[in-house]
Design a protein around this motif. Structure first.
Motif, mmCIF file in Angstrom:
data_model
loop_
_atom_site.group_PDB
_atom_site.id
_atom_site.type_symbol
_atom_site.label_atom_id
_atom_site.label_comp_id
_atom_site.label_asym_id
_atom_site.label_seq_id
_atom_site.Cartn_x
_atom_site.Cartn_y
_atom_site.Cartn_z
ATOM 1 N N LYS A 146 0.830 -1.216 0.000
ATOM 2 C CA LYS A 146 0.000 0.000 0.000
ATOM 3 C C LYS A 146 0.860 1.260 0.000
ATOM 4 O O LYS A 146 0.600 2.201 -0.763
ATOM 5 C CB LYS A 146 -0.901 -0.008 1.226
ATOM 6 N N ARG A 150 0.831 3.920 -3.140
ATOM 7 C CA ARG A 150 0.367 5.296 -2.983
ATOM 8 C C ARG A 150 1.448 6.292 -3.405
ATOM 9 O O ARG A 150 1.184 7.253 -4.136
ATOM 10 C CB ARG A 150 -0.050 5.575 -1.542
ATOM 11 N N PHE A 211 -8.523 3.474 1.818
ATOM 12 C CA PHE A 211 -7.837 2.252 2.230
ATOM 13 C C PHE A 211 -8.646 0.997 1.914
ATOM 14 O O PHE A 211 -8.072 -0.079 1.708
ATOM 15 C CB PHE A 211 -7.506 2.312 3.717
ATOM 16 N N LEU A 214 -7.835 0.316 -1.644
ATOM 17 C CA LEU A 214 -6.464 -0.188 -1.718
ATOM 18 C C LEU A 214 -6.386 -1.660 -1.314
ATOM 19 O O LEU A 214 -5.631 -2.435 -1.910
ATOM 20 C CB LEU A 214 -5.544 0.652 -0.830
ATOM 21 N N GLN A 215 -7.169 -2.039 -0.316
ATOM 22 C CA GLN A 215 -7.189 -3.435 0.101
ATOM 23 C C GLN A 215 -7.706 -4.330 -1.031
ATOM 24 O O GLN A 215 -7.141 -5.399 -1.301
ATOM 25 C CB GLN A 215 -8.080 -3.604 1.325
#
Length: 227
Positions: A146, A150, A211, A214-215
């Motif tokens: 992650k 990013r 998030f 992103l997961q």
């Protein structure tokens, strides 16, 4: 001199880092579990009473020689200050993951739709020359992936205000090619996926601050890697 806030989300070692921070700075406040980078910093600003306030990330290991004692002149009370940090996976040293000293009022009113929160707070920015910490983001597979995703999405898309292109390109090259230590393979995979996402003309860069998204993206990357 200024209030300090430790901002954590789901970093595995955050509790221990906060405990160590309290040993040096007993009045340090904490914001934990707030979804969204912008929202977490707004909540941190709300907890503070000084015109400027320190932010220490949940994966930051402060160096013993670094102190929260910088005094800002009246002229710089609207300026974002960011210290340098050492990356434990690729040895880059720059503002990524570094300790920040932020203007409280401007942080409370930051544009939550911006991609890069730090450079969106103010039109004045100071990159401080000293190293404040090691940004130990390589604590597990997802956190490592992650963080790399990013940062490389931001670097490749050139959304960071006032960045120098040559410097940005060199950092991107290092992120996507150099790695050692714990979970280094996830850093490379996240960096390359983030670079690809940042270069795609149809990408919504605001997603890199979500998030949950992103997961899901991480799991997709994992599935593709096993095919």
């Amino acid at each position: 001199m200024y209030d300090a806030v430790f901002i954590s989300y789901n970093e595995p070692d955050a509790d221990e880092r906060y405990k160590r921070l309290l040993e040096r700075y007993p009045n340090t406040k904490r914001v934990h579990g707030v979804k969204g980078i912008h929202q977490a910093h707004i909540e941190a600003a709300k907890k503070c009473y000084t015109k400027m306030f320190w932010v220490i990330d949940g994966d930051a290991d402060l160096l013993p020689e670094f102190n929260l004692d910088h005094k800002v002149s009246e002229y710089d009370l609207d300026c974002v200050h960011v210290w340098r940090s050492r990356n434990p996976i690729n040895d880059l040293v720059y503002g990524y993951g570094g300790v920040k000293l932020l203007p409280r009022r401007l942080t409370m009113n930051v544009d939550v739709s911006s991609t890069d929160m730090t450079t969106s707070i103010s039109d004045r920015f100071k990159a401080m020359p000293f190293v404040s910490n090691v940004t130990s983001f390589n604590t597990d597979e997802f956190s490592t992936w992650k963080s790399a995703f990013r940062e490389c999405a931001k670097l490749s898309s050139k959304v960071i205000d006032r960045q120098e292109e040559g410097e940005t390109n060199e950092r991107l090259k290092v992120w996507t090619t150099r790695a050692h230590g714990r979970f280094c393979e996830f850093a490379i995979r996240g960096a390359r996926a983030g670079m690809e996402f940042g270069l795609s003309s149809g990408s919504d860069l605001r997603l890199i601050n979500d998030f949950d998204w992103l997961q899901e993206r991480f799991h997709m990357d994992e599935m593709n890697d096993t095919i």
